[in-house]
Design a protein around this motif. Structure first.
Motif: not given
Length: 152
Positions: A1-14, A26-35
């Motif tokens: 899964m592309d965490f970067r795209t998902a989290i950028y959309k999440y942060c752009n929203y509000q 973490y809900d999306l399944g990212a590891r600690k180092d990725q987070v």
């Protein structure tokens, strides 16, 4: 899964705080180092800014939901916002506007309780309502006494 795209959309929203972003990743399944890497990237791209978040949060909760300082402060602490950012956020509340909103809420609740004939019970209900909204005890007492003196 592309965490970067998902989290950028999440942060752009509000506006988001670090803890919300961390939980989402973490809900999306990212590891600690990725987070931690993604959070650093978001901060670098100015999509994640806790001071800006705290200011927006305080303005929104006060102006839209009419929350008092105590409830707002409690929520900011639940979001693990730093003391510095909490102070910056709380500075968004104008003291005169705060008193005005408290008095308006007091009058509104008092009028809603027009069927309550016992003044002691009515005062108690208004007091508890304003306490639940997060206003300070002494300010609530002052607002109720001011209301009673004005005869509303």
């Amino acid at each position: 899964m592309d965490f970067r795209t998902a989290i950028y959309k999440y942060c752009n929203y509000q506006e988001r705080c670090h803890q919300d972003v961390r939980n989402k990743l973490y809900d999306l399944g990212a590891r600690k180092d990725q987070v931690e890497t993604l959070i650093a990237d978001l901060i670098g791209d100015n999509l994640l800014n806790e001071e800006r978040y705290a200011r927006a949060f305080v303005r929104g909760k006060f102006r839209l939901k009419k929350w008092g300082r105590k409830k707002i402060l409690q929520e900011l602490k639940l979001h693990k916002i730093s003391e510095y950012c909490v102070k910056k956020g709380m500075s968004e509340i104008d003291a005169n506007e705060y008193d005005s909103v408290l008095n308006q809420l007091c009058v509104k609740k008092w009028r809603e309780l027009n069927r309550e004939t016992n003044e002691f019970n009515k005062k108690g209900k208004v007091y508890r309502y304003l306490l639940q909204k997060g206003y300070e005890q002494d300010l609530i007492s002052d607002a109720i006494n001011q209301l009673l003196e004005s005869g509303s």
